[in-house]
Design an enzyme around this catalytic site. Sequence first.
Site, short mmCIF file in Angstrom:
data_model
loop_
_atom_site.label_atom_id
_atom_site.label_comp_id
_atom_site.label_asym_id
_atom_site.label_seq_id
_atom_site.Cartn_x
_atom_site.Cartn_y
_atom_site.Cartn_z
N ASP A 14 2.87 -3.33 7.85
CA ASP A 14 4.17 -3.34 8.52
C ASP A 14 4.10 -3.46 10.03
O ASP A 14 4.95 -2.94 10.76
CB ASP A 14 4.98 -2.07 8.14
CG ASP A 14 5.12 -1.93 6.64
OD1 ASP A 14 5.22 -2.96 5.97
OD2 ASP A 14 5.12 -0.77 6.16
N GLY A 16 4.51 -6.14 11.68
CA GLY A 16 5.41 -7.20 12.15
C GLY A 16 4.82 -8.59 11.88
O GLY A 16 5.16 -9.56 12.56
N LYS A 17 3.97 -8.68 10.85
CA LYS A 17 3.28 -9.94 10.54
C LYS A 17 4.27 -11.07 10.24
O LYS A 17 4.13 -12.18 10.75
CB LYS A 17 2.34 -9.73 9.33
CG LYS A 17 1.25 -8.71 9.58
CD LYS A 17 0.43 -8.45 8.33
CE LYS A 17 1.17 -7.72 7.24
NZ LYS A 17 1.50 -6.32 7.52
N GLY A 18 5.29 -10.74 9.42
CA GLY A 18 6.25 -11.77 9.02
C GLY A 18 6.93 -12.39 10.22
O GLY A 18 7.02 -13.62 10.35
N ASN A 39 3.83 -6.22 -3.20
CA ASN A 39 3.75 -4.94 -2.46
C ASN A 39 4.10 -5.19 -0.98
O ASN A 39 4.52 -4.28 -0.27
CB ASN A 39 2.37 -4.29 -2.59
CG ASN A 39 1.21 -5.24 -2.34
OD1 ASN A 39 1.39 -6.44 -2.24
ND2 ASN A 39 0.01 -4.69 -2.24
N THR A 308 10.02 -0.78 -0.50
CA THR A 308 10.40 0.39 -1.29
C THR A 308 11.50 1.23 -0.66
O THR A 308 12.03 2.13 -1.30
CB THR A 308 9.17 1.31 -1.49
OG1 THR A 308 8.70 1.69 -0.19
CG2 THR A 308 8.06 0.60 -2.24
P1 GDP Z 1 5.20 -6.80 8.14
O1 GDP Z 1 5.04 -6.23 6.78
O2 GDP Z 1 3.95 -6.69 8.95
O3 GDP Z 1 5.74 -8.20 8.14
O4 GDP Z 1 6.27 -5.89 8.87
P2 GDP Z 1 7.67 -5.34 8.26
O5 GDP Z 1 8.63 -6.45 8.21
O6 GDP Z 1 7.42 -4.58 7.01
O7 GDP Z 1 8.05 -4.25 9.34
C1 GDP Z 1 8.23 -4.56 10.67
C2 GDP Z 1 9.64 -4.12 11.08
O8 GDP Z 1 9.73 -4.09 12.48
C3 GDP Z 1 10.71 -5.07 10.60
O9 GDP Z 1 11.89 -4.35 10.36
C4 GDP Z 1 10.89 -6.01 11.79
O10 GDP Z 1 12.19 -6.59 11.85
C5 GDP Z 1 10.69 -5.06 12.94
N1 GDP Z 1 10.08 -5.63 14.15
C6 GDP Z 1 9.12 -6.58 14.27
N2 GDP Z 1 8.77 -6.74 15.57
C7 GDP Z 1 9.53 -5.89 16.29
C8 GDP Z 1 9.62 -5.56 17.67
O11 GDP Z 1 8.90 -6.09 18.51
N3 GDP Z 1 10.53 -4.60 18.03
C9 GDP Z 1 11.32 -3.98 17.12
N4 GDP Z 1 12.15 -3.03 17.55
N5 GDP Z 1 11.26 -4.25 15.80
C10 GDP Z 1 10.37 -5.19 15.39
P1 IMO Z 2 3.00 -5.30 4.27
O1 IMO Z 2 2.42 -6.64 3.92
C1 IMO Z 2 2.60 -0.97 4.12
C2 IMO Z 2 0.56 0.74 0.64
C3 IMO Z 2 1.41 1.55 -0.32
C4 IMO Z 2 0.38 2.52 -0.86
C5 IMO Z 2 -0.89 1.67 -0.92
C6 IMO Z 2 -1.20 1.09 -2.29
O2 IMO Z 2 4.48 -5.27 4.22
O3 IMO Z 2 2.43 -4.77 5.53
P2 IMO Z 2 -0.12 -0.86 -3.75
O4 IMO Z 2 1.28 -1.07 -4.24
O5 IMO Z 2 -0.66 -1.96 -2.93
O6 IMO Z 2 -1.06 -0.48 -4.87
O7 IMO Z 2 -0.03 0.44 -2.81
O8 IMO Z 2 -0.70 0.62 0.01
N1 IMO Z 2 1.06 -0.62 0.91
C7 IMO Z 2 1.66 -1.00 2.04
N2 IMO Z 2 2.02 -0.28 3.13
N3 IMO Z 2 2.82 -2.30 4.10
C8 IMO Z 2 2.45 -3.03 3.04
O9 IMO Z 2 2.54 -4.38 3.02
C9 IMO Z 2 1.88 -2.38 1.92
N4 IMO Z 2 1.43 -2.78 0.71
C10 IMO Z 2 0.91 -1.71 0.11
O10 IMO Z 2 2.45 2.19 0.34
O11 IMO Z 2 0.15 3.55 0.07
MG MG Z 3 5.97 -4.83 5.53
#
Ligand code: GDP
Ligand code: IMO
Ligand code: MG
Length: 432
Positions: A14, A16-18, A39, A308
Amino acid sequence: MSKVDVLLGLQWGDEGKGKIVDVLTPDYDVIARFQGGPNAGHTLEFNGIKHVLHIIPSGIFHKQKLNVIGNGVLIEPAIFSEEVDALRQKNVEPTENLYISKKAHLILPSHRLLDAANEQAKGNAKIGSTLKGIGPAYTDKIARTGIRVGDILEFDFREKYQLLKFQHIQMAKMLKFDVEAFRINGMSLEEYEVRWMESLETLRKFKLINSEYFINNCLKEGKKVLAEGAQGSMLDIDFGSYPFVTSSSTITAGVCSGLGVAPSTIGRVMGITKAYCTRVGAGPFPTELFDATGHTLCELGHEFGATTGRARRCGWIDIPALRYACMLNGVTDLIVTKPDVMNDFDEVKMCTSYIINDKETDEIPFEFNEVEIRPNLVSFEGWKQELNKAKSYEELPAKLQAYLSALELRTGVRIMAVSVSPDRKDVLFRNA
Ligand code: GDP
Ligand code: IMO
Ligand code: MG
């Protein structure tokens, strides 16, 4: 011959990869996912609309760019189909620019049953899995009993499916799991299976390919490929905080096996970190904050899982973990996200080393889960300013730059960009 650049998370996911992949996509021809599955939850924001992707690469909103789901990825057809529908509702038609590896493995409804059964059997030691069936599906892959995307085109698919499902149900029963009471989105296993089978039709409409040939041919033609990581380095099956990890290779090494490209084809490795740190699910988190500051990070950072909805645990940035991730991945460039979440903080802290049994170390110990770890924290003055007025990296407040310089110094990697809001437009690239 061009190279495969990599973009992956350096923490527990999480980061901010996307968002960053979406921003970088104009510089590439192909965006490819190499591991993980539903996941993942990758959030993109532009024109005031938020999009969450789970299996589909984050380049999909750029119509003229190709997206590939590589062999290392797991596909849950019903979730995939929902994702496709959600894109279509936004007038994005992915059948044209999304190719899928025939070698990607499928997550069956009964893998999800087994995920829940395994978690229940673990009791207090549960991992906090996303319950998408990741662990059991990768288990079948390694055990050579899995079913792959290409198998849905074969005459004996149903037979293979029934056999595997039968085995999963037996295993769940052995774990004393109540199979009858199990629900996915309110549906029993049988009800969900109907939807799952129907969704195979969606999958069949996509170009199912031998993606290793496709990607290597792209490289030969001089096309630029970006590999999009899911999860984070500290969730890696080998090097993460085992057993509190996911079941795939989330690091650069995973790109080679997850796409079928040679190590010599890897180009830049861009590693993303938040300006603080989060973790969802169980497992060690040395810099976790249990106080009001942790709560503030969660609230202001909207730290709730994109897959989740669970609240993410929050804490200060962890340099030993980042250095470890930079080493494992060969990170060439750092990208820092979300410093804006701390705009109102009087002070911002950075964990520079761990104190374990009164000894200082900057290494991740083997006993990561068992030992008590005290973070050694250094403090930085807060910048107390909005960041979205800055037009370039160089215009960021001096106090934030001091924090970022310390990050560079301690990781030994240069920061190439800083993201200061969820929106696509707010990424400040560093002058070369
Ligand atoms: P990913 O799994 O790595 O793609 O990240 P997620 O989307 O799960 O979580 C990143 C969250 O942070 C999302 O809600 C994004 O919209 C938000 N986000 C990403 N970059 C920034 C930033 O620079 N500032 C803020 N405030 N939010 C951000
Ligand atoms: P993105 O790509 C954050 C965590 C789960 C759990 C552990 C194992 O959005 O960054 P799994 O379902 O893979 O067997 O769960 O890994 N987990 C993540 N946490 N971001 C993710 O993906 C995750 N994908 C799995 O919360 O602790
Ligand atoms: Mg994520």
